[in-house]
Design a protein around this motif. Structure first.
Motif, short mmCIF file in Angstrom:
data_model
loop_
_atom_site.label_atom_id
_atom_site.label_comp_id
_atom_site.label_asym_id
_atom_site.label_seq_id
_atom_site.Cartn_x
_atom_site.Cartn_y
_atom_site.Cartn_z
N LYS A 267 13.91 14.61 -3.87
CA LYS A 267 15.10 13.82 -4.22
C LYS A 267 16.25 14.73 -4.66
O LYS A 267 17.40 14.59 -4.22
CB LYS A 267 14.75 12.84 -5.34
CG LYS A 267 15.82 11.82 -5.69
CD LYS A 267 15.35 10.94 -6.84
CE LYS A 267 16.31 9.82 -7.14
NZ LYS A 267 16.17 8.70 -6.18
N THR A 268 15.92 15.69 -5.50
CA THR A 268 16.93 16.61 -6.02
C THR A 268 17.45 17.55 -4.94
O THR A 268 18.66 17.77 -4.80
CB THR A 268 16.35 17.42 -7.19
OG1 THR A 268 15.83 16.52 -8.18
CG2 THR A 268 17.40 18.29 -7.84
N ARG B 216 11.97 16.90 -12.15
CA ARG B 216 12.62 16.91 -10.83
C ARG B 216 13.31 18.27 -10.63
O ARG B 216 14.53 18.38 -10.68
CB ARG B 216 13.62 15.78 -10.71
CG ARG B 216 12.96 14.39 -10.69
CD ARG B 216 13.95 13.34 -10.22
NE ARG B 216 13.35 12.02 -10.13
CZ ARG B 216 12.66 11.57 -9.09
NH1 ARG B 216 12.45 12.37 -8.05
NH2 ARG B 216 12.18 10.35 -9.07
N ASP C 54 11.87 19.32 -6.10
CA ASP C 54 11.68 17.89 -5.91
C ASP C 54 12.53 17.43 -4.73
O ASP C 54 13.72 17.77 -4.63
CB ASP C 54 12.10 17.16 -7.19
CG ASP C 54 12.12 15.67 -7.03
OD1 ASP C 54 11.03 15.08 -6.93
OD2 ASP C 54 13.23 15.09 -6.98
N ALA D 61 15.17 21.41 -9.27
CA ALA D 61 16.13 21.65 -8.19
C ALA D 61 15.71 22.88 -7.39
O ALA D 61 14.97 23.75 -7.87
CB ALA D 61 17.53 21.84 -8.76
N GLN E 208 21.17 18.14 -3.25
CA GLN E 208 21.84 19.44 -3.18
C GLN E 208 22.33 19.74 -1.77
O GLN E 208 23.45 20.21 -1.57
CB GLN E 208 20.88 20.55 -3.64
CG GLN E 208 20.55 20.57 -5.11
CD GLN E 208 19.53 21.66 -5.43
OE1 GLN E 208 18.34 21.49 -5.18
NE2 GLN E 208 20.02 22.79 -5.94
#
Length: 549
Positions: free
Chosen positions: A318-319, A186, A316, A188, A323
């Motif tokens: 989701k990540t 995942r 990713d 960032a 953020q």
């Protein structure tokens, strides 16, 4: 102790967590299929191999794990290609296993010998031929990892008959650690780029978000909803990813889509390709002066963007969404864009009222939009809807919302006809406790209609509704060659196969027929409602090309 390659395939699939596969029996794969069942996997035998691949597609989409299909050699494996190509176009992870003529007799004209691998290479992320039974665990493991890694997609393994029947010392086999979804990468987004995006959000007056199936594969529906609500940004999804946020959300303005795209000054494209589905995010459909932000896990997608990006974040979904949500605290709030939302809400409300009047059309023959309204009002909120056809697909996009992530399946980027009923099979296998409704055009239904038999044999009770407009598409001027198919009594066909069937011509009788179909489904019997619709009704949607059917 020695075992044959077929048994190794079965054990390798079980080790990877596979519990279901879709197939048609045949050599040299029969001992693979039998071995899978002996190892506890459920085998769903379909009536055409392409339907098996399509059912695996739906299974994968709904469970966020690879769907598995398999076929015998030669023509059986070539029949998989359309379903695999559909998965490739929609970035969906299926593992296709094809039997093949013996490796040792390659080039000597063996039974059903044809070089199958080159057929799959253009429409898979990865394709390989197994040359040693000892390597089967390694290659099955790689197949699953390739299918699920990064941007998902289909993979193919070619399994020669002599390899499947070769004996191998069980103790000599090496078993890689199985793919573990909890350990997926995942990545960032670059912190500097995240700051750039936040600065663009601060300056923007009229931003929009366009998201795709990357949200589904990243399991980022909650993060997308969290970011949307924290920032107050109107959102839109591709047809393939409807429901990632419920479409009755306060920031969803479906009927104001054209206005939002045309007037947005910041367009955030998250987890979807900038392909024809969203008009390449290009003018005149989209504001030529808008800033463009893109978030995608695939570097090639960022590098190959068809429109210049102001910020391209590789990461990713989701990540990255987490953020962004964290980064905008104190600087971007729903109040920031309240005027923009009010404008879209006003446009949305006026068009929604107008659309509702159109949807209630009382005329006979039934207008497809009236059929869509009846299905909309009938379905469970978390029901799974599979739509396939020409006019009915487009009318369904306009009229039927989705409220649950992953619960909307359609003909996809490839525009594949015939997916509806196989999708229904795969959906019900994946989520047996959910309502599954397949809305089919009569032309597309004919391509895989015998999957009704699959539903009956495997006790998969779903509701199939057919828009029977007598042909492949609307033809108000009667000018399209090969369009007419007649008004087939598919309800009688369904009854002959063991389903509940009903024929409807009056719009006021649709809902009662749906309820009777639902009653049959609740008793464990698949049902088909055949609704005669207006052959002149032509759906008007955004053009995807300079020609149309």
């Amino acid at each position: 102790m020695t075992i044959i390659g077929s048994e190794v395939v079965a054990r390798a699939l079980r080790q990877q967590g596979v519990d279901t596969f879709f197939y048609i029996m045949g050599g040299p794969m029969m001992h693979v299929e039998l071995g899978c069942m002996n190892n506890g996997l459920r085998g769903i035998d379909v009536r055409h191999e392409q339907a098996g691949a399509m059912a695996a597609f739906a299974y994968a989409r709904l469970l966020n794990r690879p769907g598995v299909c398999m076929a015998a050699s030669g023509p059986a494996t070539t029949n998989l290609v359309t379903g695999v190509a559909h998965a490739w176009a929609d970035c969906t992870p299926i593992v296709a296993l094809g039997g093949a003529s013996p490796d040792a007799s390659k080039g000597r004209g063996a039974f059903q010998e044809i070089d199958q691998l080159p057929m799959f290479e253009p429409c898979t992320k990865w394709a390989a031929r197994v040359h040693s039974a000892k390597r089967i665990p390694e290659l099955v493991n790689r197949a699953v990892r390739e299918a699920m890694g990064g941007k998902p997609g289909p993979v193919y393994l070619d399994l020669p008959g002599d390899i499947l029947y070769a004996e191998v010392d069980e103790n000599a086999l090496e078993w890689p650690d199985p793919w573990d979804p909890s350990k997926r990468s995942r990545p960032a987004g670059d912190p500097a780029q995240i700051k750039q995006v936040i600065e663009l959000l601060k300056k923007a007056k009229q931003p929009v978000i366009i998201s795709g199936t990357g949200i589904l594969w990243s399991e980022a529906a909650a993060e997308l909803k969290g970011f949307v609500e924290a920032a107050g940004i109107p959102f839109y999804t591709t047809p393939q990813s409807r429901g990632v946020i419920p479409e009755d959300h306060a920031y969803c303005f479906l009927t104001a889509r054209s206005t939002a795209f045309r007037d947005a000054d910041l367009i955030m494209v998250i987890g979807t390709r900038m392909n024809y589905i969203i008009g390449h995010a290009a003018p005149p459909r989209f504001n030529a002066n808008a800033k463009i932000v893109r978030v995608d896990i695939d570097p090639d997608e960022i590098a190959g963007s068809p429109r210049k990006l102001d910020v391209g974040v590789i990461g990713d979904a989701k990540t990255v969404l987490a953020q962004l949500t964290s980064g905008i605290k104190g600087s971007v709030t729903p109040d920031t864009y309240s005027g923009w939302r009010d404008r879209l809400r006003g446009r949305n409300s006026s068009k929604t009222a107008e659309q509702e009047e159109i949807l209630s059309n009382p005329k006979t023959p039934v207008h497809p939009l009236r059929l869509c309204k009846e299905i909309r009002d009938f379905m469970d909120r978390d029901g799974i809807l599979c739509v396939d056809g020409q006019e009915i697909l487009n009318f369904g996009r306009q009229a039927i919302p989705t409220f649950t992530a992953g619960h909307r399946l359609n003909s996809g980027c490839f525009g594949t006809m015939g997916v509806g009923l196989p999708f229904g099979v795969g959906a019900k296998v994946a989520k047996p406790d959910k309502q599954v409704v397949v809305l089919h055009g009569d032309g597309s239904f004919g391509l895989n209609a015998m999957e009704l038999d699959t539903l009956v044999r495997h006790k998969l009770p779903i509701l199939v509704v057919i828009s029977l407009n007598g042909g492949w598409t609307a033809d108000p001027k009667k000018e399209k060659p090969g369009r007419d198919l007649g008004y087939t009594r598919f309800d009688k066909m369904a009854e002959a196969l063991g389903c509940y069937g009903e024929f409807v011509e009056n719009p006021n009788e649709i809902r009662d027929a749906l309820e009777r179909g639902k009653a049959a489904v609740n008793k464990g019997q698949p049902a088909l409602i055949n609704v005669k619709t207006d052959w002149t009704a032509r759906a008007t949607t955004t053009a995807f090309s300079n020609y149309s059917t």
